[in-house]
Design an enzyme around this catalytic site. Sequence first.
Site, PDB file in Angstrom:
ATOM      1  N   THR A   1       0.846  -1.196   0.000  1.00 39.38           N
ATOM      2  CA  THR A   1       0.000   0.000   0.000  1.00 39.38           C
ATOM      3  C   THR A   1       0.880   1.244   0.000  1.00 39.38           C
ATOM      4  O   THR A   1       2.059   1.187   0.338  1.00 39.38           O
ATOM      5  CB  THR A   1      -0.896   0.027   1.247  1.00 39.38           C
ATOM      6  OG1 THR A   1      -0.075   0.043   2.428  1.00 39.38           O
ATOM      7  CG2 THR A   1      -1.791  -1.190   1.289  1.00 39.38           C
ATOM      8  N   ASP A   2       0.278   2.376  -0.390  1.00 40.09           N
ATOM      9  CA  ASP A   2       1.000   3.645  -0.345  1.00 40.09           C
ATOM     10  C   ASP A   2       0.216   4.650   0.521  1.00 40.09           C
ATOM     11  O   ASP A   2      -0.780   4.286   1.142  1.00 40.09           O
ATOM     12  CB  ASP A   2       1.240   4.186  -1.759  1.00 40.09           C
ATOM     13  CG  ASP A   2      -0.052   4.497  -2.511  1.00 40.09           C
ATOM     14  OD1 ASP A   2      -1.093   4.784  -1.878  1.00 40.09           O
ATOM     15  OD2 ASP A   2      -0.027   4.461  -3.748  1.00 40.09           O
ATOM     16  N   ALA A   3       0.706   5.875   0.574  1.00 42.04           N
ATOM     17  CA  ALA A   3       0.121   6.873   1.479  1.00 42.04           C
ATOM     18  C   ALA A   3      -1.317   7.260   1.098  1.00 42.04           C
ATOM     19  O   ALA A   3      -1.982   7.956   1.859  1.00 42.04           O
ATOM     20  CB  ALA A   3       1.015   8.108   1.542  1.00 42.04           C
TER      21      ALA A   3
ATOM     22  N   GLY B   1      -3.407   4.935   0.825  1.00 41.44           N
ATOM     23  CA  GLY B   1      -4.121   3.840   1.484  1.00 41.44           C
ATOM     24  C   GLY B   1      -4.516   2.711   0.547  1.00 41.44           C
ATOM     25  O   GLY B   1      -5.262   1.811   0.930  1.00 41.44           O
TER      26      GLY B   1
END
Lengths: 132, 132, 132, 132
Positions: free
Chosen positions: C11-13, C15
């Site tokens: 996942t990344d920032a 979400g």
Amino acid sequence: MAEIRVPFFDTDAMGVVHHANHFRYFEVARIHHLRARGVNYKDWTDKGFHLPLVESHCRYRRPARFEDLLEVSVKVSRQGVRFVFDYEMINKNTGELVATGYTHHVPVNDELKVIEPPQDLLDAMTKGENHG
Amino acid sequence: MAEIRVPFFDTDAMGVVHHANHFRYFEVARIHHLRARGVNYKDWTDKGFHLPLVESHCRYRRPARFEDLLEVSVKVSRQGVRFVFDYEMINKNTGELVATGYTHHVPVNDELKVIEPPQDLLDAMTKGENHG
Amino acid sequence: MAEIRVPFFDTDAMGVVHHANHFRYFEVARIHHLRARGVNYKDWTDKGFHLPLVESHCRYRRPARFEDLLEVSVKVSRQGVRFVFDYEMINKNTGELVATGYTHHVPVNDELKVIEPPQDLLDAMTKGENHG
Amino acid sequence: MAEIRVPFFDTDAMGVVHHANHFRYFEVARIHHLRARGVNYKDWTDKGFHLPLVESHCRYRRPARFEDLLEVSVKVSRQGVRFVFDYEMINKNTGELVATGYTHHVPVNDELKVIEPPQDLLDAMTKGENHG
């Protein structure tokens, strides 16, 4: 025990699993371990509870390669505010020990402030393996 | 000193750099550090010399986020057959310490047998910062 | 059909699963698909046969998130010298289409020269799903 | 133009940059391109504006290897609601074309609903290279 089939994209130009990926496999095993004890880490994060790392360590014993089937076992304990996870990574095809390591975690909220851990996390430490 | 601008893809759903990536930043800093002392790690690997990890450790002090400019300093020393790299990761925008850590390496050939390290690697340990 | 449980580190920032990881999931599905048809990609690479990408494409329909169970189905066909893999990624929890995509590959040897593909790869294209 | 020095951890067991990483390099170049035109993508995301991918494509021309210095140039245009970024990746050491590709993006808010893009993003499309 979590099983991981080494994907091609985790290898590097030496032909082995790149050393940073061992910590990813530890994470897969940690979340699997908690899930097998009734702790849903995703539900936690949705409710604003997190368990970030404050420390990590790995000892690399033998290289792992593309398509190797790895088995990672986990033990969890508590040291003060910290949750300590210990890992052992085995190559299921050969039985060889690939790596051992640990990660230390502190329970925090969305603002990264240290908080009391949920009861189910505390319970999870005293339970045996259910179906994981 | 290597500088790393945190890319978006290194963040996770907590909004911070995922903990496995710190070891990647250590690697960037390690190779940069050697290059600044005249050691070309790529030439080594092309000649069949490698410096794989046998151990790694990281202490996470403060989260790093997307676009943070990180500075990683490196010290190298020897313990028996091992090369020990110590790292300090600073957030250049705030001056805060983000992480410290170490990696231990053993020189091997293409067959992963332990060998004598090249002289330029030994020399690199006693040199000051040239242009890195 | 390969199943992938989305790990936290993918996942990344925002979400959600970072868009580059879809191509990794396609790779997992592709190798699984071949294995289910008796083609061992690792054996190939050990013998100096590779199937690198010359082109890739993905259409992102719905975000995937931590712990989602994804199912990736694969179809393989041939266009001249190219092997074409088409993918469909489904969220098994919701039934929603997450992504579709394709990758084009050309068979090469260790020196990256185009070569004739092994017979088992050709056979694999005409077989139905065995146990994958 | 963004410059990327290929890190060791981006290579795979074929000894070349794994194909999923090209999309990461495109991302670095895209964010660099916007920054050079006064658009701070991080400020956007902090304000609840995002530019997720709806489509991506890459054509792989030549392999990239550890330590190669890559230069990625970017062009941005608009097709309806979509922002279209076109990329060209060059090996600066050899001058060879490594890859071309594109990504399509749609402006959304924190709830992933499509919204009007900020004016500075629109302006960025009509500006020449300032200092990037």
